[in-house]
Scaffold this motif. Structure first.
Motif, short mmCIF file in Angstrom:
data_model
loop_
_atom_site.label_atom_id
_atom_site.label_comp_id
_atom_site.label_asym_id
_atom_site.label_seq_id
_atom_site.Cartn_x
_atom_site.Cartn_y
_atom_site.Cartn_z
N ARG B 42 0.83 -1.21 0.00
CA ARG B 42 0.00 0.00 0.00
C ARG B 42 0.87 1.26 0.00
NH1 ARG B 42 -3.72 0.93 5.08
NH2 ARG B 42 -1.66 1.12 6.04
N GLU B 43 1.89 1.24 0.85
CA GLU B 43 2.74 2.42 0.91
C GLU B 43 3.51 2.61 -0.40
OE1 GLU B 43 2.38 4.61 3.23
OE2 GLU B 43 0.89 3.17 3.97
N ASP B 44 3.91 1.50 -1.01
CA ASP B 44 4.61 1.61 -2.30
C ASP B 44 3.71 2.22 -3.36
OD1 ASP B 44 6.87 0.58 -1.24
OD2 ASP B 44 6.59 -1.47 -2.01
N VAL B 45 2.47 1.72 -3.41
CA VAL B 45 1.54 2.26 -4.41
C VAL B 45 1.30 3.74 -4.13
CG1 VAL B 45 -0.84 2.18 -5.25
CG2 VAL B 45 0.45 0.06 -4.93
N ARG B 46 1.09 4.07 -2.87
CA ARG B 46 0.83 5.47 -2.52
C ARG B 46 2.03 6.35 -2.86
NH1 ARG B 46 -3.29 6.77 0.84
NH2 ARG B 46 -2.04 8.30 1.97
N ALA B 47 3.24 5.75 -2.74
CA ALA B 47 4.45 6.53 -2.99
C ALA B 47 4.68 6.77 -4.48
CB ALA B 47 5.64 5.84 -2.38
N THR B 48 3.99 5.98 -5.31
CA THR B 48 4.20 6.17 -6.76
C THR B 48 3.62 7.49 -7.25
OG1 THR B 48 2.19 4.97 -7.24
CG2 THR B 48 4.24 3.70 -7.30
N ALA B 49 2.67 8.02 -6.50
CA ALA B 49 2.05 9.27 -6.94
C ALA B 49 2.88 10.45 -6.47
CB ALA B 49 0.64 9.38 -6.36
N PRO B 50 3.12 11.40 -7.34
CA PRO B 50 3.85 12.59 -6.91
C PRO B 50 3.02 13.38 -5.91
CG PRO B 50 3.04 12.86 -9.13
CD PRO B 50 2.74 11.45 -8.75
N PRO B 51 3.65 14.08 -5.01
CA PRO B 51 2.89 14.81 -3.99
C PRO B 51 2.12 15.98 -4.60
CG PRO B 51 5.21 15.34 -3.85
CD PRO B 51 5.10 14.27 -4.88
N ILE B 52 1.10 16.36 -3.89
CA ILE B 52 0.27 17.48 -4.33
C ILE B 52 1.10 18.76 -4.23
CG2 ILE B 52 -0.71 17.83 -2.01
CD1 ILE B 52 -3.36 18.55 -3.38
N ALA B 53 0.94 19.63 -5.18
CA ALA B 53 1.69 20.90 -5.15
C ALA B 53 1.16 21.76 -4.01
CB ALA B 53 1.51 21.62 -6.48
N PRO B 54 2.05 22.26 -3.15
CA PRO B 54 1.58 23.03 -1.99
C PRO B 54 0.78 24.26 -2.39
CG PRO B 54 3.91 22.51 -1.79
CD PRO B 54 3.51 22.08 -3.16
N GLU B 55 1.20 24.89 -3.51
CA GLU B 55 0.48 26.11 -3.91
C GLU B 55 -0.95 25.77 -4.36
OE1 GLU B 55 3.42 25.07 -7.22
OE2 GLU B 55 3.35 25.10 -5.05
N PHE B 56 -1.08 24.61 -5.03
CA PHE B 56 -2.43 24.19 -5.44
C PHE B 56 -3.29 23.88 -4.21
CE2 PHE B 56 -5.19 20.47 -6.12
CZ PHE B 56 -6.17 21.08 -6.88
N GLU B 57 -2.70 23.21 -3.24
CA GLU B 57 -3.44 22.85 -2.04
C GLU B 57 -3.91 24.11 -1.30
OE1 GLU B 57 -1.25 20.35 0.57
OE2 GLU B 57 -3.04 19.46 1.45
N ARG B 58 -2.99 25.09 -1.24
CA ARG B 58 -3.35 26.35 -0.58
C ARG B 58 -4.47 27.06 -1.35
NH1 ARG B 58 2.13 27.09 0.34
NH2 ARG B 58 2.33 28.33 -1.55
N GLU B 59 -4.29 27.08 -2.67
CA GLU B 59 -5.28 27.76 -3.52
C GLU B 59 -6.65 27.11 -3.38
OE1 GLU B 59 -6.90 30.42 -6.13
OE2 GLU B 59 -4.92 30.47 -5.18
N LEU B 60 -6.66 25.78 -3.38
CA LEU B 60 -7.93 25.05 -3.28
C LEU B 60 -8.58 25.31 -1.91
CD1 LEU B 60 -9.92 23.13 -4.58
CD2 LEU B 60 -8.55 21.20 -3.76
N GLY B 61 -7.75 25.29 -0.87
CA GLY B 61 -8.27 25.59 0.47
C GLY B 61 -8.87 26.98 0.53
N LYS B 62 -8.20 27.92 -0.16
CA LYS B 62 -8.70 29.30 -0.16
C LYS B 62 -10.04 29.37 -0.90
CE LYS B 62 -5.66 32.19 -1.79
NZ LYS B 62 -4.67 33.20 -2.12
N ARG B 63 -10.11 28.65 -2.02
CA ARG B 63 -11.36 28.68 -2.80
C ARG B 63 -12.52 28.08 -2.01
NH1 ARG B 63 -9.57 26.03 -8.32
NH2 ARG B 63 -11.76 25.49 -8.43
N ILE B 64 -12.22 27.01 -1.30
CA ILE B 64 -13.27 26.38 -0.50
C ILE B 64 -13.74 27.33 0.60
CG2 ILE B 64 -13.67 24.55 1.20
CD1 ILE B 64 -11.93 22.74 -0.57
#
Lengths: 196, 388
Positions: B42-64
Motif C-alpha cells: 500500500r505504501e509503495d503504491v501510494r508513494a508512486t504518486a507525486p505529492p500534491i503541489a503546496p500552492e495548489f493545495e493552498r489555492e484550493l483551500g482558499k477557494r473552499i
C-alpha cells in the motif's frame, strides 16, 4: 495528522484506518468538511494523478471533487458509507468524465517524480522497489489500475469500493483480487527482466 | 536487486479469506510478514504518486473557504427572507407539488365554470309584464316542471324555462319545508306573513298539528314577478325538502278571449247602429233583445279576459310544511353540516386523485429519464476504462 470525525483513529502503525460506514455520526458541517479536505486532499490528488497521468487534469479533478462534495453534503447518506468513500466516488466519476471529455487516452506512464530517501541503502532499495511497482501499475489495464488506486489511495473498504464502482461487494472483491494478482505478476515479470 | 515482498504468493486461498486478510492487514488488526507485506505494498503504491503541489493545495483551500463564506452570506440573506432552515430540495419539491395541484384543480374546475348555466336560474324566471314585442317561440302550451324528492339539504334549485318574449304565461310552484312538529304552526304563520309582505295573499290554509307530528298546507297567490324572490325567502324559513315550479303558456287562450271580446263589442256597435235605423216596433224589440244578449256576451268575454290576465299576473304557490321527529332544524343543520363536510372530502379526494393521475405519470417519466440518463452516463464512463 488531522483526522476526519468520520474516520476511525489511526492504527498503531501510523497508517490511516479504513473508514467504516456508520461509525461517524457527527454532522457533516463546515468544520468536518475542512477536516476531510485536510485529510483527503492529497489522497484524492494522488488518485487522480495516478489515474490520469497529468498534473493539471488531476488538480482540476481534485477541485471538482471537493466542489461537488460540498454542494451535495446535505444529501450525504452516512448509512451508505463515509464522507471519504463518498468523496472518492465523486472523484472517480470526475476523473472518468475528464478522460471522456478530453477524448484522450490516459497516460500509460505514471509520473516519474516519486518521493523517497535516496541516501541510505534502505532508501535506495525502497525507491527501486517503488519504481517497479510504478511500472507494473502503469502496465495494468486501466480498469484494474483504478481498483488498486481506489483501494490504496482512497483507503476504502471492499464495501465502499463496491459503492464507488457501483458493483456488488463480492464483485469488487473479485476485481481487486484479480488486479492485485495481475500487479504481482507484472512486478515479478519486471524483476525477472531486471535480473536478466 | 529489487525484492518485491508481494503477499499471497502463488497459494492464494479463497477470495473471501484473501479479502479478509487484506482488510485486516490494511486496518492494522493483523500482524506477521504477510500483513506487513500488504501494508508495504500500500505504501509503495501510494508513494508512486507525486505529492500534491503546496500552492495548489493552498489555492484550493482558499477557494473552499471563499465559497463557504459566500454560502454563509446567502444563508443569512435567506434567513432574513424567511427561508432559513428551508432545505432547497424540499422547497423545490413543495413548489413542484403546488404547481401540480394548481394545474389539477384548474383542470377540474374549468369544465364546470365555463357554462354558467346555473347562474341566475331563479332570476331568469319569466314575468308577464316583461314580455317583449316579437318572438319566434312555439305557440303550443307547455308545462314544465322539475321536482326533486331528495332530502332537504340536497334540494337543488329548480327553475322552469325562461320567459319567451311576446308570450303570456301562467306560473305555479310548490315547495315543501321540513320542521319539527312544534314549529309547524309558527312556520305557517311566517309563510302567511311573507306572502302578504310580497304583495300576495293566502288563498287557503290548513294546519294540522298532532302528537309528535304536524303538517300545514297553504295555497298562496303571489305576483308572478315576485315568485322567485318569494320562493327564495321561503327557503330561508326552513330547510327545503322539495321544490317544483311549472309554467303554462296561455297566450292562445288570451288571444282567443280578446278576439271574442272584440267581436262582441263590434256586434254591439252594429246592433246599436241598426237600432238607430229601426222603424218598426218589431225591429226595435228584436234588436233590443239581441243587444241584451250582446251585452251578456261582452260581459262574459271581459270576465274571461280578466281571468286570463289574472292567471298571467299571479302565480299560485302551494306550500307544505311538514313536521316530524327527524326533521328538526337542529338535526337538519347537523345533517347539512355532515353532508357539506362529506362533499368537501369527496371534492378534495377527487382533486387529489386527478392530481395524482396527472403527476404520477409525469413523475414516473422524469424518474425514468433521470435513470436512463444516469445509466447512459455511467456506461460512457465505464467505456473509458476499456480504452486500453
Amino acid at each position: 495528522m488531522v483526522m476526519s470525525p468520520f474516520v476511525p483513529s489511526a492504527d498503531d502503525t501510523g497508517s490511516r484506518a479504513i473508514s467504516r460506514p456508520g461509525l461517524g455520526r457527527a454532522r457533516f458541517d463546515d468544520a468536518a468538511f475542512d477536516a476531510l479536505f485536510r485529510e483527503c486532499g492529497a489522497d484524492v490528488h494522488a488518485y487522480a494523478i495516478s489515474l490520469l497521468g497529468d498534473r493539471n487534469a488531476a488538480e482540476d479533478v481534485t477541485a471538482l471533487a471537493f466542489e461537488r462534495l460540498y454542494r451535495s453534503r446535505s444529501r450525504l447518506d452516512r448509512g451508505r458509507g463515509t464522507p471519504r468513500a463518498w468523496l472518492f466516488a465523486i472523484a472517480r466519476n470526475a476523473a472518468l468524465d475528464e478522460l471522456r471529455r478530453c477524448r484522450r487516452q490516459p497516460q500509460c506512464e505514471l509520473p516519474e517524480e516519486m518521493s523517497g530517501d535516496r541516501d541510505s541503502e534502505q532508501g535506495v532499495e525502497n525507491v527501486a522497489r517503488r519504481a517497479t511497482v510504478r511500472d507494473a501499475l502503469a502496465a495494468l489495464p486501466l480498469r484494474e489500475r483504478e481498483v488498486v488506486l481506489l483501494k490504496f489511495h482512497g483507503q476504502l473498504s471492499n464495501s465502499e469500493l463496491a459503492r464507488a464502482l457501483a458493483i456488488s461487494e463480492s464483485n469488487a472483491g473479485t476485481r481487486l483480487y484479480r488486479a492485485l494478482t495481475r500487479l504481482r505478476e507484472k512486478c515479478l515479470g519486471l524483476e525477472r527482466q531486471e535480473v536478466a | 536487486m529489487k525484492i518485491i515482498p508481494f503477499p499471497g504468493g502463488s497459494d492464494v486461498g479463497p477470495e473471501e479469506n484473501w479479502a479478509a486478510e487484506l482488510e485486516a492487514a490494511l486496518i492494522g488488526t493483523s500482524d506477521g510478514p504477510r500483513a506487513d507485506s500488504w501494508r508495504e505494498l500500500r505504501e509503495d503504491v501510494r508513494a508512486t504518486a507525486p505529492p500534491i503541489a503546496p500552492e495548489f493545495e493552498r489555492e484550493l483551500g482558499k477557494r473552499i473557504a471563499e465559497r463557504r463564506k459566500r454560502r454563509g452570506r446567502l444563508r443569512r440573506l435567506g434567513g432574513r427572507l424567511g427561508l432559513l432552515g428551508a432545505p432547497r430540495r424540499p422547497l423545490a419539491a413543495a413548489l413542484i407539488s403546488g404547481i401540480g395541484v394548481l394545474v389539477a384543480v384548474s383542470l377540474i374546475v374549468s369544465p364546470w365554470s365555463g357554462g354558467g348555466s346555473q347562474k341566475g336560474a331563479r332570476e331568469a324566471f319569466p314575468t308577464v309584464g316583461a314580455a317583449g314585442p316579437s318572438s319566434a317561440a312555439s305557440g303550443k302550451a307547455a308545462i314544465q316542471s322539475a321536482l326533486s324528492p331528495s332530502a332537504a339539504a340536497t334540494i337543488p334549485r329548480v327553475s322552469v324555462s325562461p320567459a319567451t318574449a311576446g308570450r303570456i304565461q301562467q306560473r305555479a310552484a310548490s315547495i315543501s319545508l321540513g320542521v319539527t312538529p312544534s314549529e309547524v304552526q309558527s312556520t305557517a304563520d311566517r309563510v302567511s306573513r311573507l306572502a302578504a309582505s310580497d304583495g300576495g295573499f293566502v288563498q287557503s290554509s290548513h294546519v294540522n298539528v298532532g302528537q309528535g307530528t304536524g303538517e300545514a298546507n297553504l295555497m298562496l297567490s303571489l305576483p308572478s314577478a315576485k315568485l322567485s324572490a318569494t320562493l327564495a325567502s321561503l327557503g330561508q324559513l326552513a330547510p327545503v325538502r322539495a321544490e317544483s315550479q311549472s309554467l303554462q303558456d296561455i297566450t292562445d287562450t288570451y288571444d282567443a278571449t280578446r278576439r271574442r271580446l272584440g267581436d262582441a263589442t263590434a256586434e254591439r256597435q252594429s246592433l246599436l247602429r241598426a237600432l238607430a235605423g229601426a222603424t218598426t216596433a218589431g225591429q226595435i224589440d228584436s234588436l233590443r233583445e239581441r243587444l241584451s244578449q250582446s251585452r251578456n256576451a261582452i260581459a262574459q268575454a271581459r270576465s274571461a279576459l280578466q281571468t286570463v290576465s289574472q292567471h298571467a299576473s299571479t302565480a299560485e304557490v302551494e306550500v307544505t310544511v311538514v313536521g316530524d321527529g327527524k326533521a328538526g332544524s337542529e338535526a337538519l343543520t347537523l345533517h347539512r353540516g355532515i353532508h357539506d363536510a362529506s362533499r368537501v372530502l369527496v371534492v378534495t379526494l377527487a382533486v387529489l386523485l386527478i392530481a395524482a393521475a396527472v403527476l404520477l405519470p409525469l413523475a414516473l417519466l422524469i424518474v425514468a429519464l433521470i435513470t436512463a440518463g444516469r445509466t447512459w452516463r455511467r456506461h460512457q464512463r465505464e467505456r473509458v476504462l476499456d480504452t486500453r
